[in-house]
Motif scaffolding. Structure first.
Motif, PDB file in Angstrom:
ATOM      1  N   VAL A 164      70.268  22.105 138.467  1.00 32.32           N
ATOM      2  CA  VAL A 164      71.004  21.818 137.230  1.00 32.32           C
ATOM      3  C   VAL A 164      70.193  22.292 136.027  1.00 32.32           C
ATOM      4  O   VAL A 164      70.705  23.003 135.160  1.00 32.32           O
ATOM      5  CB  VAL A 164      71.338  20.316 137.114  1.00 32.32           C
ATOM      6  N   CYS A 224      76.057   6.253 138.102  1.00 30.48           N
ATOM      7  CA  CYS A 224      75.377   7.547 138.014  1.00 30.48           C
ATOM      8  C   CYS A 224      76.140   8.630 138.763  1.00 30.48           C
ATOM      9  O   CYS A 224      75.924   9.813 138.531  1.00 30.48           O
ATOM     10  CB  CYS A 224      73.937   7.455 138.516  1.00 30.48           C
ATOM     11  N   CYS A 243      76.808  21.713 141.389  1.00 24.62           N
ATOM     12  CA  CYS A 243      76.563  20.633 140.440  1.00 24.62           C
ATOM     13  C   CYS A 243      77.275  20.822 139.112  1.00 24.62           C
ATOM     14  O   CYS A 243      77.627  19.861 138.456  1.00 24.62           O
ATOM     15  CB  CYS A 243      75.067  20.494 140.192  1.00 24.62           C
ATOM     16  N   LEU A 291      72.366  12.705 144.336  1.00 20.63           N
ATOM     17  CA  LEU A 291      71.611  12.014 143.298  1.00 20.63           C
ATOM     18  C   LEU A 291      71.757  10.502 143.365  1.00 20.63           C
ATOM     19  O   LEU A 291      70.866   9.777 142.957  1.00 20.63           O
ATOM     20  CB  LEU A 291      72.051  12.488 141.913  1.00 20.63           C
ATOM     21  N   VAL A 314      70.820  13.725 134.636  1.00 23.00           N
ATOM     22  CA  VAL A 314      70.314  14.157 135.941  1.00 23.00           C
ATOM     23  C   VAL A 314      68.791  14.046 135.972  1.00 23.00           C
ATOM     24  O   VAL A 314      68.213  13.586 136.958  1.00 23.00           O
ATOM     25  CB  VAL A 314      70.788  15.595 136.259  1.00 23.00           C
ATOM     26  N   CYS A 346      77.378  16.927 144.761  1.00 26.12           N
ATOM     27  CA  CYS A 346      76.133  16.962 144.003  1.00 26.12           C
ATOM     28  C   CYS A 346      75.696  15.555 143.631  1.00 26.12           C
ATOM     29  O   CYS A 346      74.556  15.174 143.859  1.00 26.12           O
ATOM     30  CB  CYS A 346      76.331  17.793 142.737  1.00 26.12           C
ATOM     31  N   THR A 347      76.592  14.788 143.065  1.00 28.89           N
ATOM     32  CA  THR A 347      76.201  13.448 142.642  1.00 28.89           C
ATOM     33  C   THR A 347      75.921  12.541 143.822  1.00 28.89           C
ATOM     34  O   THR A 347      75.156  11.597 143.696  1.00 28.89           O
ATOM     35  CB  THR A 347      77.241  12.808 141.705  1.00 28.89           C
ATOM     36  N   ARG A 396      76.911  14.224 134.798  1.00 29.51           N
ATOM     37  CA  ARG A 396      77.014  15.681 134.774  1.00 29.51           C
ATOM     38  C   ARG A 396      76.014  16.281 133.786  1.00 29.51           C
ATOM     39  O   ARG A 396      75.709  17.457 133.867  1.00 29.51           O
ATOM     40  CB  ARG A 396      78.421  16.136 134.366  1.00 29.51           C
ATOM     41  N   ALA A 415      68.529  18.480 141.102  1.00 27.57           N
ATOM     42  CA  ALA A 415      68.214  18.300 139.685  1.00 27.57           C
ATOM     43  C   ALA A 415      67.581  19.563 139.110  1.00 27.57           C
ATOM     44  O   ALA A 415      67.906  19.983 137.996  1.00 27.57           O
ATOM     45  CB  ALA A 415      67.296  17.099 139.497  1.00 27.57           C
TER      46      ALA A 415
END
Length: 150
Positions: free
Chosen positions: A143, A34, A12, A26, A43, A22-23, A38, A140
């Protein structure tokens, strides 16, 4: 060997293809802005938004449930759990935006258990958005766990 949490954090925080992976966890919509997120506060806000989507899916599943009383009761319990976590994740997102990570990290960590609890209560009636929320909460938290002085 990297732990799964550290691995997710590396993915991430990195750039390029790894960050895209990673995104994609999400943000399921490939056209959504979105997917460029980063920042930890973005997030965290996405976690709250995705919990809301999962909660709404549980509402729909409960409305469409068969006449199985156990299944309906499980979905109602799952809905209560998601409703509480949506509020907690909204608080966490506000805390991260204000630079207060203690507490927000713990909420994100606890959010990872929502899917397993719902699956235990409602079984196969648990909507797919719940498992998608699990992965989002996992990423999340990774992160937020790597941010020391945000």
């Amino acid at each position: 060997m990297l732990s799964p949490l550290l691995f997710a954090a590396v993915i991430c925080i990195g750039s390029g293809t790894a960050a895209e992976l990673c995104t994609s966890v999400l943000c399921h919509d490939t056209t959504s802005p979105c997917r460029a997120a980063r920042d930890p506060h973005v997030v965290a806000a996405l976690a709250a938004a995705n919990a809301t989507v999962a909660r709404n899916s549980v509402v729909h599943a409960a409305a469409m449930a068969s006449n199985n009383a156990t299944e309906k009761a499980g979905l109602r319990s799952c809905l209560q759990l998601y409703t509480g976590f949506v509020a907690a994740l909204e608080w966490a997102a506000g805390s991260v935006a204000a630079g207060r990570l203690p507490g927000a990290r713990e909420v994100m960590r606890a959010a990872q258990s929502v899917h397993a609890a719902c699956d235990g209560m409602a079984g196969e009636a648990t909507p797919k958005e719940s498992v998608e929320f699990f992965w989002m909460a996992y990423v999340a938290y990774a992160v937020l766990a790597t941010v020391s002085n945000y």
